[in-house]
Motif scaffolding. Structure first.
Motif, PDB file in Angstrom:
ATOM      1  N   LEU A   8       0.830  -1.204   0.000  1.00  0.00           N
ATOM      2  CA  LEU A   8       0.000   0.000   0.000  1.00  0.00           C
ATOM      3  C   LEU A   8       0.867   1.257   0.000  1.00  0.00           C
ATOM      4  O   LEU A   8       0.540   2.250  -0.667  1.00  0.00           O
ATOM      5  CB  LEU A   8      -0.933  -0.006   1.215  1.00  0.00           C
ATOM      6  CG  LEU A   8      -2.098  -0.998   1.132  1.00  0.00           C
ATOM      7  CD1 LEU A   8      -2.819  -1.100   2.475  1.00  0.00           C
ATOM      8  CD2 LEU A   8      -3.093  -0.588   0.034  1.00  0.00           C
ATOM      9  N   TYR A   9       1.960   1.221   0.747  1.00  0.00           N
ATOM     10  CA  TYR A   9       2.888   2.360   0.707  1.00  0.00           C
ATOM     11  C   TYR A   9       3.363   2.603  -0.718  1.00  0.00           C
ATOM     12  O   TYR A   9       3.400   3.746  -1.193  1.00  0.00           O
ATOM     13  CB  TYR A   9       4.080   2.089   1.628  1.00  0.00           C
ATOM     14  CG  TYR A   9       5.294   2.935   1.283  1.00  0.00           C
ATOM     15  CD1 TYR A   9       5.319   4.299   1.572  1.00  0.00           C
ATOM     16  CD2 TYR A   9       6.402   2.374   0.636  1.00  0.00           C
ATOM     17  CE1 TYR A   9       6.416   5.079   1.225  1.00  0.00           C
ATOM     18  CE2 TYR A   9       7.494   3.147   0.297  1.00  0.00           C
ATOM     19  CZ  TYR A   9       7.500   4.497   0.593  1.00  0.00           C
ATOM     20  OH  TYR A   9       8.572   5.269   0.237  1.00  0.00           O
ATOM     21  N   TRP A  12       0.623   4.289  -2.857  1.00  0.00           N
ATOM     22  CA  TRP A  12       0.545   5.724  -2.613  1.00  0.00           C
ATOM     23  C   TRP A  12       1.767   6.437  -3.208  1.00  0.00           C
ATOM     24  O   TRP A  12       1.642   7.514  -3.794  1.00  0.00           O
ATOM     25  CB  TRP A  12       0.442   6.005  -1.117  1.00  0.00           C
ATOM     26  CG  TRP A  12      -0.916   5.737  -0.542  1.00  0.00           C
ATOM     27  CD1 TRP A  12      -1.347   4.600   0.070  1.00  0.00           C
ATOM     28  CD2 TRP A  12      -2.035   6.625  -0.539  1.00  0.00           C
ATOM     29  NE1 TRP A  12      -2.657   4.725   0.452  1.00  0.00           N
ATOM     30  CE2 TRP A  12      -3.101   5.966   0.096  1.00  0.00           C
ATOM     31  CE3 TRP A  12      -2.229   7.926  -1.009  1.00  0.00           C
ATOM     32  CZ2 TRP A  12      -4.352   6.546   0.273  1.00  0.00           C
ATOM     33  CZ3 TRP A  12      -3.477   8.523  -0.817  1.00  0.00           C
ATOM     34  CH2 TRP A  12      -4.516   7.830  -0.193  1.00  0.00           C
ATOM     35  N   ILE A 203      -2.544   8.703   6.750  1.00  0.00           N
ATOM     36  CA  ILE A 203      -2.998   7.686   5.814  1.00  0.00           C
ATOM     37  C   ILE A 203      -2.671   6.329   6.423  1.00  0.00           C
ATOM     38  O   ILE A 203      -1.501   6.012   6.648  1.00  0.00           O
ATOM     39  CB  ILE A 203      -2.311   7.818   4.443  1.00  0.00           C
ATOM     40  CG1 ILE A 203      -2.618   9.183   3.825  1.00  0.00           C
ATOM     41  CG2 ILE A 203      -2.771   6.700   3.510  1.00  0.00           C
ATOM     42  CD1 ILE A 203      -1.856   9.445   2.526  1.00  0.00           C
ATOM     43  N   VAL A 205      -2.071   2.552   6.185  1.00  0.00           N
ATOM     44  CA  VAL A 205      -1.756   1.522   5.194  1.00  0.00           C
ATOM     45  C   VAL A 205      -1.865   0.167   5.881  1.00  0.00           C
ATOM     46  O   VAL A 205      -0.924  -0.346   6.462  1.00  0.00           O
ATOM     47  CB  VAL A 205      -0.367   1.735   4.545  1.00  0.00           C
ATOM     48  CG1 VAL A 205      -0.393   2.934   3.629  1.00  0.00           C
ATOM     49  CG2 VAL A 205       0.731   1.919   5.581  1.00  0.00           C
ATOM     50  N   SER A 230      -6.728   3.217   3.555  1.00  0.00           N
ATOM     51  CA  SER A 230      -6.399   2.668   2.241  1.00  0.00           C
ATOM     52  C   SER A 230      -7.300   1.500   1.869  1.00  0.00           C
ATOM     53  O   SER A 230      -7.600   1.286   0.694  1.00  0.00           O
ATOM     54  CB  SER A 230      -4.941   2.192   2.216  1.00  0.00           C
ATOM     55  OG  SER A 230      -4.049   3.239   2.490  1.00  0.00           O
ATOM     56  N   ASP A 237     -11.768  -2.868  -2.756  1.00  0.00           N
ATOM     57  CA  ASP A 237     -10.418  -2.330  -2.578  1.00  0.00           C
ATOM     58  C   ASP A 237     -10.185  -1.095  -3.439  1.00  0.00           C
ATOM     59  O   ASP A 237      -9.653  -0.083  -2.966  1.00  0.00           O
ATOM     60  CB  ASP A 237      -9.376  -3.394  -2.921  1.00  0.00           C
ATOM     61  CG  ASP A 237      -9.403  -4.562  -1.950  1.00  0.00           C
ATOM     62  OD1 ASP A 237     -10.090  -4.468  -0.922  1.00  0.00           O
ATOM     63  OD2 ASP A 237      -8.725  -5.568  -2.235  1.00  0.00           O
ATOM     64  N   ALA A 241      -9.573   2.783  -2.053  1.00  0.00           N
ATOM     65  CA  ALA A 241      -8.312   3.477  -2.319  1.00  0.00           C
ATOM     66  C   ALA A 241      -8.549   4.781  -3.074  1.00  0.00           C
ATOM     67  O   ALA A 241      -7.933   5.810  -2.770  1.00  0.00           O
ATOM     68  CB  ALA A 241      -7.372   2.570  -3.111  1.00  0.00           C
ATOM     69  N   ALA A 244     -10.012   7.432  -0.811  1.00  0.00           N
ATOM     70  CA  ALA A 244      -8.961   7.986   0.050  1.00  0.00           C
ATOM     71  C   ALA A 244      -8.099   8.964  -0.731  1.00  0.00           C
ATOM     72  O   ALA A 244      -7.744  10.036  -0.236  1.00  0.00           O
ATOM     73  CB  ALA A 244      -8.104   6.854   0.616  1.00  0.00           C
ATOM     74  N   LEU A 245      -7.772   8.619  -1.968  1.00  0.00           N
ATOM     75  CA  LEU A 245      -6.975   9.516  -2.806  1.00  0.00           C
ATOM     76  C   LEU A 245      -7.729  10.810  -3.072  1.00  0.00           C
ATOM     77  O   LEU A 245      -7.148  11.906  -3.021  1.00  0.00           O
ATOM     78  CB  LEU A 245      -6.629   8.831  -4.127  1.00  0.00           C
ATOM     79  CG  LEU A 245      -5.780   9.662  -5.096  1.00  0.00           C
ATOM     80  CD1 LEU A 245      -4.398   9.908  -4.519  1.00  0.00           C
ATOM     81  CD2 LEU A 245      -5.683   8.967  -6.456  1.00  0.00           C
ATOM     82  N   TYR A 248      -7.605  12.922  -0.027  1.00  0.00           N
ATOM     83  CA  TYR A 248      -6.277  13.515   0.093  1.00  0.00           C
ATOM     84  C   TYR A 248      -6.162  14.735  -0.815  1.00  0.00           C
ATOM     85  O   TYR A 248      -5.654  15.787  -0.413  1.00  0.00           O
ATOM     86  CB  TYR A 248      -5.224  12.470  -0.285  1.00  0.00           C
ATOM     87  CG  TYR A 248      -3.806  12.980  -0.276  1.00  0.00           C
ATOM     88  CD1 TYR A 248      -3.071  13.050   0.898  1.00  0.00           C
ATOM     89  CD2 TYR A 248      -3.190  13.400  -1.458  1.00  0.00           C
ATOM     90  CE1 TYR A 248      -1.773  13.518   0.922  1.00  0.00           C
ATOM     91  CE2 TYR A 248      -1.894  13.874  -1.458  1.00  0.00           C
ATOM     92  CZ  TYR A 248      -1.190  13.932  -0.277  1.00  0.00           C
ATOM     93  OH  TYR A 248       0.100  14.410  -0.270  1.00  0.00           O
TER      94      TYR A 248
END
Length: 267
Positions: A8-9, A12, A203, A205, A230, A237, A241, A244-245, A248
């Motif tokens: 996940l890191y 991103w 965030i 992860v 995430s 999924d 994601a 979340a993006l 952000y």
């Protein structure tokens, strides 16, 4: 957990987003330390694999429980009941939620004490009593593996589980990671340190947003930070994601949209 956190890191990161401050929870600190440059991915995987293998090889037994009081109050009761050699603080997650771990009879005795005081108590479903005295038999074998790892001081701000403060050169030594197996996770202190270091948006992860919910309870006054997940267990999924993006982005974060829209087959 380590594999999904690192993955996940990197997701991103592929969108141009890199954390300035890193904090993990137990095994999550190994992922955070890898990202901070404390050790290579290969060495991190060796540590994670050895830790898991040695823990699972221990005799079954022991118990863990969540108790709805502060870490200090739990520690006082453990001392009053004479259970210090049988049960340990495993995690101080919020100002009013502490995890204890150790011999089953002692953990049950502690739970009964707090139930009589009408405190919220919950037994956790675990294979072993992690972060307790019952981990002691595997520490020397784990140390042998940890001493073969090449370490560096963190290149990014890393918050230590053991102190709840900004990590220093101690994380570049095998002894730290041996203690990390055994000692309590001071997550709430760590979140407060991250806030003092300037964190405004977190965030998570991981497979579900458990840490974000606990972290929000640790904020002391002032502006509430943004918490993003995430993944969520009951949501798709991709949708999670992307939401979340989007959050952000609208929170003022910079996204590498060119990389985001680049066709996967050209990467």
């Amino acid at each position: 957990l380590f594999a999904i956190e690192v993955s996940l890191y990197r997701l991103w990161k592929s969108w141009g987003i890199r954390g300035d401050i890193l904090i993990g929870h137990s095994i999550g600190e190994l992922a955070a330390a890898y990202i901070a440059g404390v050790f290579s991915l290969e060495d991190a995987c060796r540590l994670v694999a050895a830790r898991g293998r040695l823990m699972q090889a221990l005799p079954a037994g022991g118990a863990m429980a969540s108790v709805g009081v502060s870490g200090d109050e739990v520690a006082d009761v453990i001392a009053e009941l004479g259970l210090a050699e049988k049960v340990s603080l495993a995690g101080i997650n919020t100002p009013s939620q502490t995890v204890v771990s150790g011999e089953s009879e002692a953990v049950n005795q502690l739970m009964e004490h707090f139930e009589r005081e009408d405190k919220k108590v919950k037994a956790l479903v675990v294979s072993h009593a992690f972060h307790s005295q019952l981990m002691d038999p595997m520490l020397e074998s784990f140390r042998e593996v940890a001493e073969t790892v090449s370490y560096s001081e963190p290149k990014l701000t890393l918050i230590s589980n053991l102190s709840g403060e900004r990590a220093g050169p101690e994380v570049a030594e095998a002894a730290y990671w041996v203690r990390h197996v055994r000692e309590a996770v001071r997550y709430c202190d760590g979140i407060r340190t991250a806030m003092r270091e300037g964190a405004k948006l977190f965030i998570e992860v991981g497979p579900s947003p458990v840490l974000g919910g606990m972290g929000a309870q640790c904020v002391e006054g002032g502006r509430e930070p943004t918490w993003l997940a995430s993944l969520r267990a009951k949501n798709g999924d991709l949708e999670t994601a992307l939401r979340a993006l989007a959050s952000y982005h609208v929170s003022g974060g910079r996204v590498d949209w060119e990389s985001f829209f680049e066709p996967v087959h050209t990467r």
